[in-house]
Scaffold this active site. Structure first.
Site, short mmCIF file in Angstrom:
data_model
loop_
_atom_site.label_atom_id
_atom_site.label_comp_id
_atom_site.label_asym_id
_atom_site.label_seq_id
_atom_site.Cartn_x
_atom_site.Cartn_y
_atom_site.Cartn_z
N GLU A 152 7.43 69.61 20.58
CA GLU A 152 7.82 68.78 21.73
C GLU A 152 6.66 68.43 22.67
OE1 GLU A 152 11.17 70.91 23.42
OE2 GLU A 152 12.22 70.92 21.51
N GLU A 258 16.26 70.19 12.94
CA GLU A 258 17.19 70.96 13.79
C GLU A 258 18.52 70.20 13.95
OE1 GLU A 258 15.34 72.13 17.47
OE2 GLU A 258 13.40 72.40 16.54
#
Ligand code: G3I
Length: 347
Positions: A152, A258
């Site tokens: 991220e 994910e």
């Protein structure tokens, strides 16, 4: 033999006899039909749940540590590392012939007191940064097939790199430095840059892919892109298709890393058939991923095995009184419509 021992024996039988692991006849074990590694997020506490273990082993060929391979768990305040739970997850995977994906080495969200204390000494900070990556990856060399080296890095709106301790001390090149250290630590591991909302926010995807191109131009050993796909059932299926196509266009390994598809939250307030939407979005993910060239399909990982295992149903994330249903299996381990559709799409 008492009932518990009998069940344990049966459980072991199921765990070691894949043929017995099939679920209702119409839904074979998902991994048996998947043309790529099918992963599931696992926490240490799941290993003590025989129902979780049996269902996960029967249907998935790869584990990602949902928490215990992160700095938040592994790096203690005194600078020592605790590997106990990550070791247990790796041992479980080895016992049942499952691959392991490592998540994650460097993340803006978790930097630990050790690194905070070194902020004023960039050289010592860099040594500790490289040392952390090399110690963690070195321990799982030959066990973990790929790592989310940096997680991220991009701002949600795509305006650029997120501020974080790593960037504050090491500059924008904290990412390239992490990948270099990772390559030294385990030459065989596939090295990923992982982020979320790459389907929801085109501007973020553009910035993220530009970052990947810059890293590659600068010689960083970036080999894969993880697109998390924490998505909501109201997402336009076309957004998924476009995102995966754009991501795959760089020619790197692609990991849907994910996946979960939420049925809760404001966007769904006025959706008449949330479960139908959820199925359509799921189909779009699978269809788009199936269209990625086989050599680029690192794998597809769901971020919880059963609905009740999902982070979306944790105290911190739960949105209201009705539990979310983001997973392929319900709380009793029964395959849901998404699991059945996965099988149907593989035929
Ligand atoms: O298990 C411990 C418990 O023993 C302890 O008492 C408690 C004290 O806070 O912590 C518990 O651990 C929690 C852990 O989840 C396991 O449940 C941590 O607090 C909590 O921070 C941790 O949350 C995880 C979160 O990442 C932060 O690491 C979630 O499970 C996990 O689903 C979530 O996953 C992230 C990915 O890494 C990155 N992409 C987004 C995704 C969802 O946020």
């Amino acid at each position: 033999m008492d009932r518990r021992a009998l069940l344990a024996g049966a459980g072991a039988l199921v765990l070691t006899t894949p043929a017995c692991a099939a679920y209702p006849p119409q839904v074979p074990a998902l991994k048996s039909v998947a043309p790529y590694p099918l992963g599931v997020a696992a926490r240490h506490l799941h290993l003590a749940d025989p129902d979780w273990a049996k269902l996960a082993v029967a249907n998935f060929s790869q584990l990602t540590a949902e928490w215990e391979m992160k700095m938040e768990y592994m790096l203690r305040d005194d600078g020592s590392l605790q590997f106990d739970r990550a070791d247990a997850l790796a041992a479980f995977a080895r016992k049942y012939g499952m691959k392991v994906h490592g998540h994650t080495l460097v993340w803006y969200a978790q930097d630990g007191l050790t690194f905070q204390r070194l902020k004023g000494d960039p050289d010592a900070f860099l040594n500790a940064y490289v040392g952390y990556i090399q110690k963690v990856m070195g321990r799982y060399r030959g066990i973990v097939r790929g790592w989310d080296v940096v997680n991220e890095p991009v701002w949600n709106d795509g305006r650029g790199l997120r501020p974080c301790l790593w960037r504050e001390v090491l500059g924008d090149d904290y990412i390239g430095l992490a990948f270099e250290a990772a390559r030294q630590a385990d030459p065989a591991a596939v090295l990923f840059l992982n982020d979320y909302n790459l389907e929801l926010t085109p501007a973020k995807r553009t910035t993220f892919l530009r970052l990947c191109e810059t890293l590659l131009k600068n010689g960083a050993p970036l080999q894969g892109i993880g697109t998390q796909m924490h998505i909501s059932a109201d997402l336009a299926p076309g957004a998924v298709t476009t995102a995966i196509r754009d991501i795959a266009s760089l020619g790197l390994q692609v990991h849907v890393s994910e996946l979960d598809i939420s049925l809760r939250g404001d966007p769904l307030a006025n959706v008449v058939e949330p479960r139908l939407n959820q199925l359509k979005v799921f189909e779009a993910v699978i269809a788009a991923y199936n269209d990625v060239p086989a050599v680029q399909r690192y794998g597809l990982t769901v971020w919880s095995l059963r609905d009740k295992d999902s982070w979306l149903n944790s105290a911190r994330e739960r949105k209201g009184p009705i539990p979310d249903e983001p997973a392929l299996f319900d709380d009793r381990g029964r395959p849901k419509a998404m699991a059945e559709r996965f099988v149907a799409m593989m035929r």
